[in-house]
Design a protein around this motif. Structure first.
Motif, mmCIF file in Angstrom:
data_model
loop_
_atom_site.group_PDB
_atom_site.id
_atom_site.type_symbol
_atom_site.label_atom_id
_atom_site.label_comp_id
_atom_site.label_asym_id
_atom_site.label_seq_id
_atom_site.Cartn_x
_atom_site.Cartn_y
_atom_site.Cartn_z
ATOM 1 N N ALA A 511 0.816 -1.378 0.109
ATOM 2 C CA ALA A 511 0.235 -0.043 -0.183
ATOM 3 C C ALA A 511 1.117 1.037 -0.002
ATOM 4 C CB ALA A 511 -0.655 0.079 1.234
ATOM 5 N N ARG A 512 0.053 2.035 -0.791
ATOM 6 C CA ARG A 512 1.762 3.226 -0.957
ATOM 7 C C ARG A 512 0.212 4.373 0.274
ATOM 8 N NH1 ARG A 512 1.829 6.901 -6.176
ATOM 9 N NH2 ARG A 512 3.957 8.214 -5.582
ATOM 10 N N ILE A 513 1.903 5.001 1.077
ATOM 11 C CA ILE A 513 1.567 5.473 2.190
ATOM 12 C C ILE A 513 1.744 7.015 1.979
ATOM 13 C CG2 ILE A 513 1.103 3.224 3.803
ATOM 14 C CD1 ILE A 513 4.100 3.810 4.546
ATOM 15 N N GLY A 514 3.062 7.613 0.877
ATOM 16 C CA GLY A 514 3.511 8.798 0.850
ATOM 17 C C GLY A 514 3.957 8.628 -0.824
ATOM 18 N N ASN A 515 3.281 9.649 -1.094
ATOM 19 C CA ASN A 515 3.020 10.219 -2.397
ATOM 20 C C ASN A 515 4.386 11.104 -3.192
ATOM 21 O OD1 ASN A 515 0.419 9.248 -3.406
ATOM 22 N ND2 ASN A 515 -0.091 11.295 -3.210
ATOM 23 N N PHE A 516 4.614 12.446 -2.051
ATOM 24 C CA PHE A 516 6.203 12.331 -2.493
ATOM 25 C C PHE A 516 7.153 11.751 -2.056
ATOM 26 C CE2 PHE A 516 9.978 15.045 -0.970
ATOM 27 C CZ PHE A 516 10.165 15.585 -1.893
ATOM 28 N N SER A 517 7.382 10.851 -0.838
ATOM 29 C CA SER A 517 8.148 9.951 -0.946
ATOM 30 C C SER A 517 7.868 8.619 -1.791
ATOM 31 C CB SER A 517 8.730 10.421 0.697
ATOM 32 O OG SER A 517 7.068 9.501 0.661
ATOM 33 N N ASN A 518 6.995 8.679 -2.398
ATOM 34 C CA ASN A 518 7.089 7.235 -2.483
ATOM 35 C C ASN A 518 6.764 6.464 -2.049
ATOM 36 O OD1 ASN A 518 5.906 5.839 -5.133
ATOM 37 N ND2 ASN A 518 7.779 5.650 -5.768
ATOM 38 N N THR A 519 6.535 6.393 -0.894
ATOM 39 C CA THR A 519 7.020 5.443 0.120
ATOM 40 C C THR A 519 5.542 4.223 0.031
ATOM 41 O OG1 THR A 519 7.660 6.471 1.355
ATOM 42 C CG2 THR A 519 6.666 4.875 2.693
ATOM 43 N N TRP A 520 5.800 3.161 0.361
ATOM 44 C CA TRP A 520 5.501 1.965 0.436
ATOM 45 C C TRP A 520 5.312 0.866 0.919
ATOM 46 C CZ3 TRP A 520 1.401 0.380 -3.318
ATOM 47 C CH2 TRP A 520 1.886 1.708 -5.216
ATOM 48 N N ILE A 521 3.883 0.448 2.052
ATOM 49 C CA ILE A 521 4.260 -0.662 2.938
ATOM 50 C C ILE A 521 4.120 -2.181 2.555
ATOM 51 C CG2 ILE A 521 3.154 0.366 3.870
ATOM 52 C CD1 ILE A 521 3.715 -0.522 7.008
ATOM 53 N N GLY A 522 4.871 -3.457 2.720
ATOM 54 C CA GLY A 522 3.678 -3.975 2.344
ATOM 55 C C GLY A 522 3.955 -5.478 2.758
ATOM 56 N N ALA A 523 4.033 -6.902 2.563
ATOM 57 C CA ALA A 523 4.255 -8.055 2.688
ATOM 58 C C ALA A 523 3.858 -9.028 1.872
ATOM 59 C CB ALA A 523 3.260 -8.678 4.196
ATOM 60 N N SER A 524 4.488 -9.915 1.755
ATOM 61 C CA SER A 524 4.589 -11.297 1.391
ATOM 62 C C SER A 524 5.339 -12.596 1.672
ATOM 63 C CB SER A 524 5.445 -9.959 0.364
ATOM 64 O OG SER A 524 7.241 -10.381 0.985
ATOM 65 N N TYR A 525 5.336 -13.602 0.375
ATOM 66 C CA TYR A 525 5.541 -14.864 1.507
ATOM 67 C C TYR A 525 5.650 -15.188 -0.626
ATOM 68 C CZ TYR A 525 5.492 -19.694 2.434
ATOM 69 O OH TYR A 525 5.317 -20.789 3.138
ATOM 70 N N THR A 526 6.571 -16.305 0.000
ATOM 71 C CA THR A 526 8.034 -16.864 -0.751
ATOM 72 C C THR A 526 8.330 -17.885 -0.617
ATOM 73 O OG1 THR A 526 8.406 -14.509 -1.619
ATOM 74 C CG2 THR A 526 9.597 -15.885 -2.833
ATOM 75 N N ASP A 527 7.577 -19.209 -1.944
ATOM 76 C CA ASP A 527 8.189 -20.207 -1.530
ATOM 77 C C ASP A 527 9.178 -20.455 -3.051
ATOM 78 O OD1 ASP A 527 9.550 -23.019 -1.975
ATOM 79 O OD2 ASP A 527 6.810 -23.620 -1.300
ATOM 80 N N ASP A 528 10.349 -20.435 -2.828
ATOM 81 C CA ASP A 528 11.369 -20.334 -4.316
ATOM 82 C C ASP A 528 12.964 -21.175 -3.790
ATOM 83 O OD1 ASP A 528 11.776 -20.481 -6.791
ATOM 84 O OD2 ASP A 528 10.845 -18.260 -7.041
ATOM 85 N N ILE A 529 13.432 -20.709 -4.737
ATOM 86 C CA ILE A 529 15.015 -21.614 -4.851
ATOM 87 C C ILE A 529 15.811 -20.310 -4.789
ATOM 88 C CG2 ILE A 529 14.673 -24.126 -5.036
ATOM 89 C CD1 ILE A 529 15.853 -23.538 -7.965
ATOM 90 N N ARG A 530 16.917 -20.277 -5.048
ATOM 91 C CA ARG A 530 18.149 -19.414 -4.846
ATOM 92 C C ARG A 530 19.851 -19.699 -4.492
ATOM 93 N NH1 ARG A 530 17.122 -14.748 -0.765
ATOM 94 N NH2 ARG A 530 15.166 -14.560 -2.280
ATOM 95 N N GLU A 531 20.071 -19.438 -5.199
ATOM 96 C CA GLU A 531 22.021 -19.886 -6.002
ATOM 97 C C GLU A 531 23.114 -19.162 -4.295
ATOM 98 O OE1 GLU A 531 25.844 -18.246 -8.170
ATOM 99 O OE2 GLU A 531 24.405 -16.922 -8.527
ATOM 100 N N ILE A 532 23.250 -20.190 -3.945
ATOM 101 C CA ILE A 532 24.474 -20.362 -2.931
ATOM 102 C C ILE A 532 24.725 -19.133 -3.067
ATOM 103 C CG2 ILE A 532 23.648 -22.773 -2.415
ATOM 104 C CD1 ILE A 532 26.581 -22.590 -2.823
ATOM 105 N N ALA A 533 25.411 -18.327 -1.805
ATOM 106 C CA ALA A 533 26.032 -17.535 -1.254
ATOM 107 C C ALA A 533 26.357 -16.216 -2.780
ATOM 108 C CB ALA A 533 28.166 -17.982 -1.831
ATOM 109 N N SER A 534 24.926 -16.122 -3.004
ATOM 110 C CA SER A 534 25.036 -14.632 -4.084
ATOM 111 C C SER A 534 24.893 -14.067 -3.106
ATOM 112 C CB SER A 534 24.393 -15.571 -4.432
ATOM 113 O OG SER A 534 23.099 -15.565 -4.464
#
Length: 829
Positions: A511-534
């Motif tokens: 959700a955008r909570i500040g127009n001038f500063s373009n501030t967004w507050i949010g949350a997410s959930y991810t189930d994925d893979i990632r390269e080690i030590a990157s």
């Protein structure tokens, strides 16, 4: 009968009040060569100057019958005006011209030396403590109808039976008909400029753009010509050249006095300058006050495939003894050159003119030009100036697009002419009928890797990819767009790997909570893979690639199931930052175990807090109703990231911290070359598994044969370092690149040579904790150098690298890496 007589008188009166156009060229009578910057004076007192090609075009509202043409070393001559294109021939004087030229060149050099010595006294931004003024800017793309014949031609083709009629070509006729009534494009802007040492700020209070309900705000950030004539580097269409009054300009430019003229009742010397080192360099005129050696007028010109001209006009303010800029003009027309031309800082190139001179037919583009005119008013010196939000260089007010006609009439210098008024009417209707704004929006999304469909933008990155663990990975995902909401957004994706046969997914909300500063507050959930030590900086901007070369060869990943809460903001001046809390369940997807405090972990939980911040202290920003834009990217840029685990929160298993820091530097040279420096540092402390340490971006396959190791080069990866060869808990990396100008080997083969050197040092604390994988450390350093031949053909290139130093391998071919590369340059830096 009377009504016909009245109509005739009305038409005759309109003709008398019509504007008179003077067009022509000034040439040497004996050599037929054009004479640049000749002086032309109409009998009504108006004075103009021919351009760098000797051509002149002037529209006068006052009648005149004769005009006088003069040029240094030539006989002055009076000509009678007529409505046709006039070729003016001047003859050389019979006196010793060589001595006159030498004398004037020497005197011109002395004058320029005095101009340079007095720059700080005459530069308003040095001499004045503050100033403010308003401007009216009008930008249009148009053509002069009088230059176009408007004929309907018959097109013939040559056959075995001779010339045969093919078709009627009415394009010239149609173009003249259109351009006679309107311009091709028109935009207007009203701005307020404020200066208080050392800050200058533009506030856009009114804006209109034909065909658009909301202007393309990026246009406001274009630097068509330098704001100040006293800048060390003069800018034309975002391409910088050494200024003719830079500190050491006498070594690069030749100067000659052309004439003396009076401006604001002060005598000025007209000095012609030309770059003596470059054929396509900056050329023009400087009008120098012979009392205080200030610039009273300047004409700056670059010619090539495009001829670009910038004119600065000044008024003299005796109470301050200063020349202050009151008018700017900028114009681009089609030119002729056997060399390619680059604009916008080299991001866009035009091929050389292939016309051999035997072809007399001109197309519509030969007559089309882009012109911008800026007029200054309400000038105030040394008054109290308070600049709010001084870190914003251009502030576009939200109500700027909603100004009524009375506002425009009050701030324009006169009314819009009929062609300009028609332009708004016609282009607005065409844009509406053809859904122009929708098409531009679609194009912007595609360039950034999104396919818009209703209120959802599908992310093209998720469609297909490949790596050694998942094999081919198919997916779908994206984010809601402004049609869904400007205050809320939902992003999601799901993917499936054919090799590991596992579904991955992500779901987020913000959700955008500040127009001038373009501030967004949010949350997410991810189930994925990632390269080690990157090492990833969370604040890095999303980059869309047609391909991502490194993951193709990676086989060691870990799975993470991550809950994340974040705040993304630009509230701190000249920064972008992300602040987040996250909890991850980590499962290594290779034979790895972490031995810590007598316990061996096959999987583990990490709860952490992180801040990722990029600081661009030297860049310029523009605030628009849609957010903040970086309009002038300057270097160096600094990126900082700090991560700290949170012990005893949500079953966190380890206590650790990570500090990451990066410096990006780029320098573009006036000759088209570019140097870049990348320095990156990482330091991890505490108990941290190998999955979250550093691998310094290797990009080489563990294969015996050199040909088997040919893959696609990464952007900043170590091309001779093998995957999983080195790991570090602390490291330092330095990359040096220098790119030369592209060299034309054949018409379509124009490679760019880039010299590259990379080096890295590192260390791994508590190496005994990491079980199940073999690796080396970087205490003695890692070094590689190579050559990239980029853009050999349609973006494709070839590169070669050599590994040397303490970690050099025994076999020669193991130290060599040959890579393919691809550079997609859309000019969108």
């Amino acid at each position: 009968m009377n009504k016909y007589l009245f109509g005739f008188l009305f038409l005759f009166s309109a003709m008398l009040n019509a504007q008179t156009a003077l067009n022509g060229i000034v040439k040497d009578a004996s050599t037929n060569k054009s004479l640049p910057f000749a002086n032309i004076e109409l009998d009504n007192g108006t004075k103009i100057v021919s351009d760098v090609d000797g051509k002149f075009h002037f529209v006068s509202k006052e009648n005149f019958t004769t005009f006088t043409v003069s040029f240094l070393g030539y006989e002055k001559k009076i000509f009678t005006f007529n409505n046709i294109y006039q070729t003016v021939f001047l003859s050389k004087k019979t006196d010793n011209l060589d001595e006159v030229i030498v004398s004037n060149e020497n005197k011109a050099n002395k004058l320029i030396e005095k101009v340079i010595a007095n720059k700080d006294k005459n530069n308003p931004q040095k001499k004045l403590n503050s100033f403010q003024f308003s401007t009216y800017n009008k930008l249009l793309v148009s053509a002069n109808p009088d230059s176009i014949s408007g004929k309907i031609d018959s097109v013939f083709v040559t056959t075995s039976l001779g010339k045969m009629f093919q078709k009627i070509d009415s394009s010239d006729y149609k173009f003249k008909k259109i351009i006679d009534k309107q311009h091709l494009f028109l935009a207007e802007k009203i701005s307020r400029f404020q200066f208080a040492k050392p800050t200058i700020k533009e506030t856009v209070i009114g804006s209109k753009m034909a065909g658009f309900n909301e202007p393309i705000y990026e246009y406001f950030g274009f630097e068509l010509q330098s704001f100040s004539i006293y800048d060390e580097r003069y800018e034309l269409f975002e391409t910088k050249y050494k200024s003719p009054i830079a500190d050491n300009s006498l070594a690069e430019y030749s100067f000659k006095i052309n004439d003396t003229v009076s401006i604001d009742n002060r005598q000025t010397f007209v000095i012609h300058f030309k770059n003596k080192l470059k054929r396509k360099g900056l050329e023009g005129l400087l009008y120098i006050d012979n009392q205080n050696f200030a610039v009273a007028k300047a004409v700056m010109r670059v010619r090539g495939v495009l001829n670009i001209t910038g004119i600065h006009e000044f008024s003299y303010y005796p109470e301050n003894d200063i020349w202050f800029q009151t008018k700017k003009n900028f114009k681009i027309i089609k030119g002729k050159s056997k060399e390619a031309t680059s604009i916008l800082g080299g991001r866009i190139s035009f091929e050389a003119d292939t016309n051999d001179g035997n072809q007399n037919t001109k197309e519509s583009s030969d007559f089309t030009y882009l012109a911008s005119e800026t007029e200054t008013y309400n000038v105030q010196f040394n008054t109290t100036v308070k600049i709010k939000k001084s870190f914003i260089a251009v502030d576009v007010k939200e109500d700027s697009i909603h100004k009524n006609e009375s506002f425009w009439q009050q701030n324009r210098n006169g009314k819009l002419d009929l062609r300009s008024s028609n332009t708004y009417v016609v282009l607005d209707s065409i844009a509406t009928a053809n859904q122009l704004e929708k098409k531009i929006r679609f194009g912007r999304k595609i360039i950034n890797g999104y396919l818009p469909f209703g209120f959802f933008d599908f992310d093209l990155r998720y469609l297909l990819s490949f790596n050694n663990f998942e094999g081919f990975r198919f997916g779908i995902g994206g984010v809601t767009n402004e049609q869904f909401s400007k205050k809320y957004k939902i992003d999601a994706y799901t993917a499936y790997g054919l090799k590991d046969e596992t579904v991955k997914y992500h779901l987020g909300f913000a959700a955008r909570i500040g127009n001038f500063s373009n501030t967004w507050i949010g949350a997410s959930y991810t189930d994925d893979i990632r390269e080690i030590a990157s090492t990833n900086f969370a604040i890095d901007k999303r980059v869309f690639k047609l391909y991502d070369p490194r993951p193709i060869n990676i086989s060691t990943f870990y799975n993470h199931k991550t809950w994340r809460g974040f705040i993304e903001t630009k509230i701190i001046p000249k920064t972008e930052s992300i602040w987040q809390l996250s909890h991850s369940e980590i499962t290594p997807l290779f034979g790895y175990q972490f031995d810590y405090n007598g316990k061996v972990f096959d999987n583990f939980n990490i709860t952490s807090a992180m801040v990722s911040l990029q600081w661009n202290p030297f860049s310029d920003y523009m605030q628009t109703p849609n957010g903040k834009l970086e309009i002038e990217k300057r270097f160096p840029k600094f990126t900082f990231q700090f991560t700290k685990s949170l012990p005893n929160i949500l079953e966190n298993d380890f206590d650790f911290g990570k500090i990451d820091f990066r410096i990006d530097y780029e320098k573009k040279y006036l000759n088209g070359q570019k140097s870049t420096v990348l320095a990156q540092f990482g330091y991890a402390f505490g108990a941290l598994p190998l999955t979250h340490l550093y691998n310094t971006s290797p990009n080489n396959l563990t294969k015996d044969n050199l040909l088997q190791r040919i893959t696609i080069a990464g952007k900043n990866s170590f091309e001779t370092m093998f995957f999983n060869e080195f790991f570090s808990s602390e490291f330092a990396m330095l990359q040096l690149k220098h790119g030369f100008k592209r060299i034309e080997i054949f018409k379509k083969v124009k490679p760019q040579l880039v010299m590259v050197t990379r080096m890295a040092w590192g260390n791994l604390e508590n190496s005994q904790r990491h079980l199940g994988i073999e690796y080396k450390t970087l205490e003695q350093g890692f070094f590689e150098s190579g050559i990239e031949l980029n853009k050999i053909f349609k973006g494709f290139g070839l590169s070669g690298f050599y590994r040397y130093g303490p970690n050099q391998l025994r076999r020669l071919e193991d130290n060599i890496a040959v890579k393919l590369n691809f550079v997609l340059d859309l000019g969108l830096d």
